[in-house]
Design an enzyme around this catalytic site. Structure first.
Site, PDB file in Angstrom:
ATOM      1  N   GLU A 126       0.190   5.327   0.759  1.00 42.75           N
ATOM      2  CA  GLU A 126      -0.552   6.434   0.947  1.00 42.75           C
ATOM      3  C   GLU A 126       0.013   7.520   0.641  1.00 42.75           C
ATOM      4  O   GLU A 126       0.757   8.321   0.185  1.00 42.75           O
ATOM      5  CB  GLU A 126      -0.238   5.962   2.660  1.00 42.75           C
ATOM      6  N   GLU A 169      -2.988  -4.220  -2.845  1.00 41.03           N
ATOM      7  CA  GLU A 169      -3.989  -5.157  -4.424  1.00 41.03           C
ATOM      8  C   GLU A 169      -3.425  -5.050  -5.481  1.00 41.03           C
ATOM      9  O   GLU A 169      -3.657  -5.126  -6.481  1.00 41.03           O
ATOM     10  CB  GLU A 169      -4.513  -5.934  -3.478  1.00 41.03           C
ATOM     11  N   CYS A 183     -10.760  -3.062  -4.748  1.00 42.79           N
ATOM     12  CA  CYS A 183      -9.889  -3.775  -5.492  1.00 42.79           C
ATOM     13  C   CYS A 183     -10.916  -4.661  -5.919  1.00 42.79           C
ATOM     14  O   CYS A 183     -10.139  -5.732  -6.775  1.00 42.79           O
ATOM     15  CB  CYS A 183      -8.969  -3.398  -4.410  1.00 42.79           C
ATOM     16  N   ASN A 235       0.874  -1.112   0.484  1.00 41.66           N
ATOM     17  CA  ASN A 235      -0.219   0.296  -0.057  1.00 41.66           C
ATOM     18  C   ASN A 235       0.629   1.311  -0.285  1.00 41.66           C
ATOM     19  O   ASN A 235       2.143   1.372   0.856  1.00 41.66           O
ATOM     20  CB  ASN A 235      -0.770   0.369   1.611  1.00 41.66           C
ATOM     21  N   CYS A 260      -4.030   0.683  -2.731  1.00 43.33           N
ATOM     22  CA  CYS A 260      -4.094  -0.578  -1.767  1.00 43.33           C
ATOM     23  C   CYS A 260      -2.733  -1.374  -2.540  1.00 43.33           C
ATOM     24  O   CYS A 260      -2.209  -1.183  -3.718  1.00 43.33           O
ATOM     25  CB  CYS A 260      -4.932  -1.473  -2.267  1.00 43.33           C
ATOM     26  N   CYS A 281     -10.727  -4.493  -0.376  1.00 42.46           N
ATOM     27  CA  CYS A 281     -11.577  -3.326  -0.455  1.00 42.46           C
ATOM     28  C   CYS A 281     -12.729  -4.253  -1.009  1.00 42.46           C
ATOM     29  O   CYS A 281     -11.927  -4.970  -2.521  1.00 42.46           O
ATOM     30  CB  CYS A 281     -10.943  -2.391  -0.163  1.00 42.46           C
TER      31      CYS A 281
HETATM   32  N1  THU Z   1      -5.102  -1.296   2.939  1.00 44.29           N
HETATM   33  C1  THU Z   1      -4.933  -1.894   1.487  1.00 44.29           C
HETATM   34  O1  THU Z   1      -3.262  -1.375   1.312  1.00 44.29           O
HETATM   35  N2  THU Z   1      -5.261  -3.610   1.030  1.00 44.29           N
HETATM   36  C2  THU Z   1      -6.799  -3.901   1.999  1.00 44.29           C
HETATM   37  O2  THU Z   1      -6.905  -4.284   1.607  1.00 44.29           O
HETATM   38  C3  THU Z   1      -7.292  -3.077   2.959  1.00 44.29           C
HETATM   39  C4  THU Z   1      -6.286  -1.252   3.500  1.00 44.29           C
HETATM   40  C5  THU Z   1      -4.564  -0.413   2.977  1.00 44.29           C
HETATM   41  C6  THU Z   1      -5.199   1.671   2.092  1.00 44.29           C
HETATM   42  C7  THU Z   1      -4.490   2.074   3.346  1.00 44.29           C
HETATM   43  O3  THU Z   1      -3.097   1.814   2.931  1.00 44.29           O
HETATM   44  C8  THU Z   1      -4.305   1.362   4.951  1.00 44.29           C
HETATM   45  O4  THU Z   1      -4.368  -0.277   4.168  1.00 44.29           O
HETATM   46  C9  THU Z   1      -5.077   1.397   5.559  1.00 44.29           C
HETATM   47  O5  THU Z   1      -6.629   1.224   5.520  1.00 44.29           O
END
Ligand code: THU
Length: 131
Positions: A45, A56, A90, A43, A54, A87
């Site tokens: 941010e 994925e 994704c 991920n 994310c 999520c």
């Molecule tokens: N996140 C992911 O990378 N994948 C998921 O399946 C759930 C959420 C990340 C997004 C964000 O950077 C952090 O997790 C918190 O939501």
């Protein structure tokens, strides 16, 4: 036969590349394609939170931009030590590139669950629905 443990290991390795100074929640993913290649993601941010991507989608986009669109499996891990499910956004992106994707949510290499995308995103909206 898919080597799930190997995919999970690669997803675990990807955790180190997570850029998550806001949530402090690291997620790692690894995609397997039909050509038996793997692509990792973590991920990423952003100060403008909505620009976060994310793990994925990073892994999937990595495969796509390598010209490898036939994704067959994705393993997902996080630092939580629990199963981390993809999520909604994704899941939708997964549906664009596979109708039969296997999704592996893993606590570790010995503790994981496997789902079909159809289970996690039934009745998805696809290209064929745009008329
Ligand atoms: N996140 C992911 O990378 N994948 C998921 O399946 C759930 C959420 C990340 C997004 C964000 O950077 C952090 O997790 C918190 O939501």
């Amino acid at each position: 036969m898919i080597n799930y443990k190997k995919l999970i290991e690669k997803a675990q390795n990807a955790l180190q590349f997570s850029y998550s100074p806001y949530s402090n929640f690291k997620v790692g993913a690894c995609v397997l394609t039909k050509s038996n290649k793997t692509y990792i993601g973590a991920n990423i941010e952003n100060a403008s939170f909505g620009a976060t991507i994310c793990a994925e989608r990073v892994a999937i986009d990595n495969a796509i931009t390598s010209g490898d669109k036939d994704i067959v499996c994705i393993a997902i891990v996080s630092q939580s030590g629990d199963y981390t499910f993809p999520c909604g956004i994704c899941r939708q992106v997964m549906a664009e590139f596979s109708n039969n994707l296997e999704i592996v949510v893993a606590k570790n290499q010995n503790d994981y669950k496997i789902y079909k995308l159809e289970e996690l995103l039934p009745h998805s909206f696809l290209q064929k629905d745009i008329k």
